[in-house]
Design an enzyme around this catalytic site. Structure first.
Site, PDB file in Angstrom:
ATOM      1  N   GLY A  45       7.930   7.288   5.223  1.00 46.60           N
ATOM      2  CA  GLY A  45       8.198   5.871   4.691  1.00 46.60           C
ATOM      3  C   GLY A  45       8.964   5.525   5.374  1.00 46.60           C
ATOM      4  N   ALA A  46       7.842   3.710   6.031  1.00 45.15           N
ATOM      5  CA  ALA A  46       7.949   2.990   7.020  1.00 45.15           C
ATOM      6  C   ALA A  46       9.391   3.031   7.697  1.00 45.15           C
ATOM      7  CB  ALA A  46       7.885   1.315   6.842  1.00 45.15           C
ATOM      8  N   ARG A  87       2.031   8.102  13.459  1.00 49.34           N
ATOM      9  CA  ARG A  87       1.130   7.377  12.375  1.00 49.34           C
ATOM     10  C   ARG A  87       1.011   6.028  13.049  1.00 49.34           C
ATOM     11  NH1 ARG A  87       3.664   8.379   6.439  1.00 49.34           N
ATOM     12  NH2 ARG A  87       1.085   8.024   6.347  1.00 49.34           N
ATOM     13  N   ASP A 233       4.520  -1.434   4.079  1.00 47.12           N
ATOM     14  CA  ASP A 233       3.997  -0.515   5.657  1.00 47.12           C
ATOM     15  C   ASP A 233       3.864  -1.212   7.244  1.00 47.12           C
ATOM     16  OD1 ASP A 233       3.804   1.585   3.480  1.00 47.12           O
ATOM     17  OD2 ASP A 233       4.726   3.016   5.404  1.00 47.12           O
ATOM     18  N   ASN A 243       0.497  -1.221   1.946  1.00 43.48           N
ATOM     19  CA  ASN A 243       1.425   0.031   1.795  1.00 43.48           C
ATOM     20  C   ASN A 243       0.661   1.100   1.142  1.00 43.48           C
ATOM     21  OD1 ASN A 243       4.010   0.902   0.945  1.00 43.48           O
ATOM     22  ND2 ASN A 243       3.157  -0.075  -1.180  1.00 43.48           N
ATOM     23  N   LYS A 244       1.130   2.112   0.925  1.00 47.67           N
ATOM     24  CA  LYS A 244       0.370   3.437   0.067  1.00 47.67           C
ATOM     25  C   LYS A 244      -0.652   2.547  -0.844  1.00 47.67           C
ATOM     26  CE  LYS A 244       0.964   6.706   0.877  1.00 47.67           C
ATOM     27  NZ  LYS A 244       0.484   7.566   2.154  1.00 47.67           N
TER      28      LYS A 244
HETATM   29  O1  MRU Z   1       2.883   7.949   3.884  1.00 44.27           O
HETATM   30  P1  MRU Z   1       3.899   7.510   3.700  1.00 44.27           P
HETATM   31  O2  MRU Z   1       4.239   7.869   2.672  1.00 44.27           O
HETATM   32  O3  MRU Z   1       5.259   7.351   4.706  1.00 44.27           O
HETATM   33  O4  MRU Z   1       3.921   6.020   2.879  1.00 44.27           O
HETATM   34  C1  MRU Z   1       4.746   5.836   2.427  1.00 44.27           C
HETATM   35  C2  MRU Z   1       5.151   4.147   1.511  1.00 44.27           C
HETATM   36  O5  MRU Z   1       3.678   3.947   1.595  1.00 44.27           O
HETATM   37  C3  MRU Z   1       6.001   3.652   1.522  1.00 44.27           C
HETATM   38  O6  MRU Z   1       5.844   2.803   0.426  1.00 44.27           O
HETATM   39  C4  MRU Z   1       6.063   2.307   2.422  1.00 44.27           C
HETATM   40  O7  MRU Z   1       6.220   3.377   3.063  1.00 44.27           O
HETATM   41  C5  MRU Z   1       7.814   1.691   2.002  1.00 44.27           C
HETATM   42  S1  MRU Z   1       9.069   3.324   2.232  1.00 44.27           S
HETATM   43  C6  MRU Z   1      10.410   1.680   1.997  1.00 44.27           C
END
Ligand code: MRU
Length: 343
Positions: A45-46, A87, A233, A243-244
């Site tokens: 999560g970012a 990442r 992100d 985002n994801k």
């Molecule tokens: O690959 P991840 O699980 O780190 O991806 C997370 C996301 O895409 C979240 O939606 C994003 O980081 C926002 S977290 C507040």
């Protein structure tokens, strides 16, 4: 719920790869353990990635084996490089590491260097806690009464230092009596929706229904959802949002069915050097994450894989971006400044 913590120069994190089966916290004083945790999504999560990296950098200069400031600066540079390579998409990581680098600049002694870097890491964490609370209130104000909300991936407490971004908005909406029910995409292939979001919402006592990512079209076409709320992100200056993976198709569906599509994120997710989503680096994941389910291969040998971890939602599909400083709307020109006007 606190997934990351700092106590007496020890970093603790909840290993998210074990959820929902096991809640295991790990303590470490080694920045390499923090880097591995970020790389393997034990911490994810970012905003949480940024905070963890800042604490990791702090750990690198706390070792009693370091003799002087020169040694410590060398150790810090090495840690910053390793952490930056964990990442590529969540810009909070790079913002946090830049802040740590700057905080180290003027320290005159080893003691001063340590104090300054630790204080900066703690500040990054504390600011995120405050940002999450403000985002929750700002976002909940946008939700209609008696609504059902759809979210994707996990943008909750697990993904931040505080109450979450998108999930913070949704839980605050539930507390205010506006949200009746949450729909959570399972979020293939790593299942952040089912393993993490459904887990967080269940613990918070918020009614949640899980759906496969490909069921979202059916859900929206039935008029079962009045708002989509997701995290981010990296946000480009024109309002394009990474985002994801799977967020972009949700935005297309929301537009098709006239459902508002909200992005909730702290200002630290805005990348002032990216003019549009085209300039956002997208992480490619290991093919095994698509080829296997729970460690078992589900595709024939020799098959190729397309495995981006994120996608970019173009600004025209986004109703509003909710930050701790307020709500930004099209054409998102004020993202380049420090605070939105209007709203
Ligand atoms: O690959 P991840 O699980 O780190 O991806 C997370 C996301 O895409 C979240 O939606 C994003 O980081 C926002 S977290 C507040």
């Amino acid at each position: 719920m606190q997934a990351i913590d700092w106590n007496n120069n020890v970093f603790s994190f909840l290993d998210q790869t074990l959820l929902p089966h096991e809640e295991r916290f790990r303590d470490t004083t080694d920045y390499r353990v923090v880097a591995e945790a970020i790389r393997s999504l034990r911490v994810r999560g970012a905003p949480a990635i940024g905070i963890a990296a800042a604490y990791g950098a702090a750990l690198s200069i706390l070792s009693p084996a370091l003799a002087d400031t020169r040694d410590a600066r060398h150790a810090l540079d090495e840690a910053l490089a390793v952490l930056a390579g964990t990442r590529p998409t969540a810009v909070n990581l790079f913002h946090a590491l830049d802040r740590i680098r700057r905080s180290a600049r003027n320290a005159a002694s080893l003691q001063e260097l340590r104090a300054s870097v630790v204080a900066e890491a703690v500040a990054i964490h504390q600011e995120d806690i405050a940002s999450c609370l403000a985002i929750a209130v700002n976002g909940a104000a946008l939700l209609p009464d008696s609504c059902s909300v759809l979210t994707h991936c996990n943008a909750g407490a697990l993904a931040t230092g505080g109450v979450g971004t998108a999930l913070g908005v949704i839980i605050e909406g539930y507390r205010q009596g506006k949200v009746r029910r949450v729909f959570a995409d399972e979020t293939r292939p790593l299942l952040q929706g089912s393993r993490l979001t459904a887990w967080e919402l269940t613990r918070a006592g918020v009614p949640v229904a899980l759906l496969t990512d490909s069921s979202a079209g059916s859900l929206l076409s039935r008029g079962a959802v009045q708002a989509v709320v997701v995290g981010a992100d990296r946000i480009a200056l024109n309002g394009d949002v990474a985002n994801k993976v799977g967020t972009y198709p949700l935005a297309v569906l929301a537009h098709r069915h006239a459902v508002p599509f909200y992005v909730a994120a702290p200002r630290s997710t805005v990348d002032r050097s990216a003019r549009s989503g085209n300039e956002i680096p997208i992480e490619e994941r290991d093919p095994s994450e698509v080829l296997e389910v729970a460690g078992r291969r589900m595709a024939p040998e020799g098959v190729d894989v397309y495995a981006p971890a994120f996608d970019v939602t173009p600004n025209e599909l986004i109703t509003a971006i909710v930050t701790e400083q307020g709500v930004y709307r099209k054409p998102f020109r004020e993202l380049a400044g420090s605070a939105p006007g209007g709203d």
